[in-house]
Design a protein around this motif. Sequence first.
Motif, PDB file in Angstrom:
ATOM      1  N   ASP A 137     -10.079  -7.199   5.077  1.00  0.00           N
ATOM      2  CA  ASP A 137      -9.292  -7.743   6.200  1.00  0.00           C
ATOM      3  C   ASP A 137      -9.473  -6.882   7.433  1.00  0.00           C
ATOM      4  OD1 ASP A 137      -7.544  -9.375   7.605  1.00  0.00           O
ATOM      5  OD2 ASP A 137      -5.772  -8.277   6.960  1.00  0.00           O
ATOM      6  N   PRO A 138     -10.532  -6.899   8.125  1.00  0.00           N
ATOM      7  CA  PRO A 138     -11.836  -7.520   7.862  1.00  0.00           C
ATOM      8  C   PRO A 138     -12.803  -6.577   7.160  1.00  0.00           C
ATOM      9  CG  PRO A 138     -11.786  -6.791  10.127  1.00  0.00           C
ATOM     10  CD  PRO A 138     -10.437  -6.454   9.510  1.00  0.00           C
ATOM     11  N   ARG A 139     -12.469  -5.314   7.021  1.00  0.00           N
ATOM     12  CA  ARG A 139     -13.324  -4.336   6.333  1.00  0.00           C
ATOM     13  C   ARG A 139     -12.610  -3.865   5.068  1.00  0.00           C
ATOM     14  NH1 ARG A 139     -12.463  -3.092  11.404  1.00  0.00           N
ATOM     15  NH2 ARG A 139     -11.206  -1.277  10.981  1.00  0.00           N
ATOM     16  N   PRO A 140     -13.313  -3.103   4.241  1.00  0.00           N
ATOM     17  CA  PRO A 140     -12.625  -2.532   3.070  1.00  0.00           C
ATOM     18  C   PRO A 140     -11.422  -1.699   3.501  1.00  0.00           C
ATOM     19  CG  PRO A 140     -14.997  -2.244   2.869  1.00  0.00           C
ATOM     20  CD  PRO A 140     -14.745  -2.783   4.247  1.00  0.00           C
ATOM     21  N   ALA A 141     -10.370  -1.806   2.739  1.00  0.00           N
ATOM     22  CA  ALA A 141      -9.120  -1.132   3.075  1.00  0.00           C
ATOM     23  C   ALA A 141      -9.149   0.320   2.620  1.00  0.00           C
ATOM     24  CB  ALA A 141      -7.952  -1.846   2.408  1.00  0.00           C
ATOM     25  N   PRO A 142      -8.722   1.258   3.479  1.00  0.00           N
ATOM     26  CA  PRO A 142      -8.592   2.649   3.022  1.00  0.00           C
ATOM     27  C   PRO A 142      -7.622   2.766   1.853  1.00  0.00           C
ATOM     28  CG  PRO A 142      -8.486   2.550   5.413  1.00  0.00           C
ATOM     29  CD  PRO A 142      -8.455   1.134   4.918  1.00  0.00           C
ATOM     30  N   VAL A 143      -6.481   2.070   1.955  1.00  0.00           N
ATOM     31  CA  VAL A 143      -5.525   1.988   0.850  1.00  0.00           C
ATOM     32  C   VAL A 143      -5.192   0.512   0.688  1.00  0.00           C
ATOM     33  CG1 VAL A 143      -3.254   2.620  -0.012  1.00  0.00           C
ATOM     34  CG2 VAL A 143      -4.562   4.271   1.345  1.00  0.00           C
ATOM     35  N   ALA A 144      -5.704  -0.084  -0.374  1.00  0.00           N
ATOM     36  CA  ALA A 144      -5.490  -1.514  -0.609  1.00  0.00           C
ATOM     37  C   ALA A 144      -4.076  -1.750  -1.115  1.00  0.00           C
ATOM     38  CB  ALA A 144      -6.501  -2.040  -1.608  1.00  0.00           C
ATOM     39  N   ILE A 145      -3.407  -2.719  -0.504  1.00  0.00           N
ATOM     40  CA  ILE A 145      -2.059  -3.098  -0.933  1.00  0.00           C
ATOM     41  C   ILE A 145      -2.028  -4.610  -1.115  1.00  0.00           C
ATOM     42  CG2 ILE A 145      -0.920  -1.126   0.138  1.00  0.00           C
ATOM     43  CD1 ILE A 145      -0.062  -2.961   2.433  1.00  0.00           C
ATOM     44  N   PRO A 146      -1.060  -5.118  -1.882  1.00  0.00           N
ATOM     45  CA  PRO A 146      -0.956  -6.568  -2.063  1.00  0.00           C
ATOM     46  C   PRO A 146      -0.662  -7.270  -0.735  1.00  0.00           C
ATOM     47  CG  PRO A 146       0.400  -5.396  -3.666  1.00  0.00           C
ATOM     48  CD  PRO A 146      -0.089  -4.389  -2.678  1.00  0.00           C
ATOM     49  N   GLY A 147      -1.106  -8.508  -0.644  1.00  0.00           N
ATOM     50  CA  GLY A 147      -0.918  -9.296   0.564  1.00  0.00           C
ATOM     51  C   GLY A 147       0.534  -9.418   1.011  1.00  0.00           C
ATOM     52  N   PRO A 148       1.460  -9.754   0.107  1.00  0.00           N
ATOM     53  CA  PRO A 148       2.859  -9.861   0.543  1.00  0.00           C
ATOM     54  C   PRO A 148       3.413  -8.543   1.098  1.00  0.00           C
ATOM     55  CG  PRO A 148       2.575 -10.989  -1.546  1.00  0.00           C
ATOM     56  CD  PRO A 148       1.288 -10.254  -1.265  1.00  0.00           C
ATOM     57  N   LEU A 149       2.979  -7.425   0.535  1.00  0.00           N
ATOM     58  CA  LEU A 149       3.434  -6.128   1.048  1.00  0.00           C
ATOM     59  C   LEU A 149       2.852  -5.863   2.438  1.00  0.00           C
ATOM     60  CD1 LEU A 149       5.084  -3.600   0.485  1.00  0.00           C
ATOM     61  CD2 LEU A 149       3.077  -2.631  -0.654  1.00  0.00           C
ATOM     62  N   ARG A 150       1.606  -6.269   2.664  1.00  0.00           N
ATOM     63  CA  ARG A 150       1.002  -6.116   3.985  1.00  0.00           C
ATOM     64  C   ARG A 150       1.740  -6.964   5.016  1.00  0.00           C
ATOM     65  NH1 ARG A 150      -2.177  -3.317   7.720  1.00  0.00           N
ATOM     66  NH2 ARG A 150      -2.411  -4.807   9.391  1.00  0.00           N
ATOM     67  N   LEU A 151       2.082  -8.204   4.639  1.00  0.00           N
ATOM     68  CA  LEU A 151       2.863  -9.051   5.546  1.00  0.00           C
ATOM     69  C   LEU A 151       4.206  -8.411   5.863  1.00  0.00           C
ATOM     70  CD1 LEU A 151       2.307 -12.738   4.396  1.00  0.00           C
ATOM     71  CD2 LEU A 151       1.789 -11.739   6.622  1.00  0.00           C
ATOM     72  N   LEU A 152       4.845  -7.850   4.864  1.00  0.00           N
ATOM     73  CA  LEU A 152       6.124  -7.172   5.075  1.00  0.00           C
ATOM     74  C   LEU A 152       5.965  -5.997   6.036  1.00  0.00           C
ATOM     75  CD1 LEU A 152       9.119  -7.015   4.258  1.00  0.00           C
ATOM     76  CD2 LEU A 152       8.419  -5.485   2.409  1.00  0.00           C
ATOM     77  N   LEU A 153       4.888  -5.232   5.894  1.00  0.00           N
ATOM     78  CA  LEU A 153       4.622  -4.115   6.795  1.00  0.00           C
ATOM     79  C   LEU A 153       4.421  -4.617   8.226  1.00  0.00           C
ATOM     80  CD1 LEU A 153       3.918  -1.135   7.426  1.00  0.00           C
ATOM     81  CD2 LEU A 153       1.562  -1.696   6.790  1.00  0.00           C
ATOM     82  N   GLU A 154       3.592  -5.645   8.405  1.00  0.00           N
ATOM     83  CA  GLU A 154       3.359  -6.193   9.738  1.00  0.00           C
ATOM     84  C   GLU A 154       4.661  -6.686  10.350  1.00  0.00           C
ATOM     85  OE1 GLU A 154       0.339  -9.232   9.772  1.00  0.00           O
ATOM     86  OE2 GLU A 154      -1.148  -7.906   8.858  1.00  0.00           O
ATOM     87  N   TRP A 155       5.401  -7.461   9.585  1.00  0.00           N
ATOM     88  CA  TRP A 155       6.644  -8.035  10.114  1.00  0.00           C
ATOM     89  C   TRP A 155       7.666  -6.952  10.426  1.00  0.00           C
ATOM     90  CZ3 TRP A 155       7.034 -12.604   6.136  1.00  0.00           C
ATOM     91  CH2 TRP A 155       6.053 -13.553   6.444  1.00  0.00           C
ATOM     92  N   ALA A 156       7.710  -5.895   9.617  1.00  0.00           N
ATOM     93  CA  ALA A 156       8.650  -4.800   9.879  1.00  0.00           C
ATOM     94  C   ALA A 156       8.302  -4.079  11.182  1.00  0.00           C
ATOM     95  CB  ALA A 156       8.663  -3.822   8.709  1.00  0.00           C
ATOM     96  N   LEU A 157       7.020  -3.814  11.400  1.00  0.00           N
ATOM     97  CA  LEU A 157       6.615  -3.138  12.634  1.00  0.00           C
ATOM     98  C   LEU A 157       6.883  -4.023  13.859  1.00  0.00           C
ATOM     99  CD1 LEU A 157       3.316  -1.425  11.443  1.00  0.00           C
ATOM    100  CD2 LEU A 157       5.482  -0.310  12.006  1.00  0.00           C
ATOM    101  N   PHE A 158       6.546  -5.300  13.748  1.00  0.00           N
ATOM    102  CA  PHE A 158       6.813  -6.210  14.859  1.00  0.00           C
ATOM    103  C   PHE A 158       8.319  -6.388  15.080  1.00  0.00           C
ATOM    104  CE2 PHE A 158       2.421  -8.180  14.318  1.00  0.00           C
ATOM    105  CZ  PHE A 158       1.932  -7.633  15.497  1.00  0.00           C
ATOM    106  N   ALA A 159       9.077  -6.462  14.004  1.00  0.00           N
ATOM    107  CA  ALA A 159      10.535  -6.585  14.133  1.00  0.00           C
ATOM    108  C   ALA A 159      11.113  -5.337  14.785  1.00  0.00           C
ATOM    109  CB  ALA A 159      11.181  -6.814  12.768  1.00  0.00           C
ATOM    110  N   GLY A 160      10.546  -4.179  14.478  1.00  0.00           N
ATOM    111  CA  GLY A 160      10.986  -2.948  15.130  1.00  0.00           C
ATOM    112  C   GLY A 160      10.761  -2.992  16.631  1.00  0.00           C
ATOM    113  N   ALA A 161       9.648  -3.573  17.053  1.00  0.00           N
ATOM    114  CA  ALA A 161       9.377  -3.697  18.491  1.00  0.00           C
ATOM    115  C   ALA A 161      10.346  -4.673  19.139  1.00  0.00           C
ATOM    116  CB  ALA A 161       7.938  -4.141  18.721  1.00  0.00           C
TER     117      ALA A 161
END
Length: 127
Positions: A58-82
């Motif tokens: 996504d789009p390159r190999p991940a340094p630390v691969a995490i499950p998709g739902p956890l990645r969405l949670l991370l994105e949404w948490a950072l955006f929600a913080g903003a």
Amino acid sequence: MNTHPVNLLVRFLLELAMLAVISIWGYHRFPGWQGVATAIALPLAAAILWGVFRIPNDPRPAPVAIPGPLRLLLEWALFAGAVWALEDMGYDTGAWLLAGMLVAHYLVSYDRTAAMFRNRPYKGFVR
């Protein structure tokens, strides 16, 4: 639709806006040198989290691969913080505008979001 150049530009600008907002919030939240340190540390931490913890291809190999739902949670948490930071600083209209743009972006990127919910790498990035 997720890989359309306009959508990728919008996503990049949203990421930059998130980093800028949390930096500005940190600067205004604390006095003196603490505000400057926070203005540097918060967006740096957010950028590290964003860049390191990813789903595979996504789009390159991940340094630390995490499950998709956890990645969405991370994105949404950072955006929600903003969004929250804008609200906390008294920029209610800006907070609503950013939130609306984020919802619109994730709706337009439904293919990537759905693939992440299913915990599968998004096929649009695989080369």
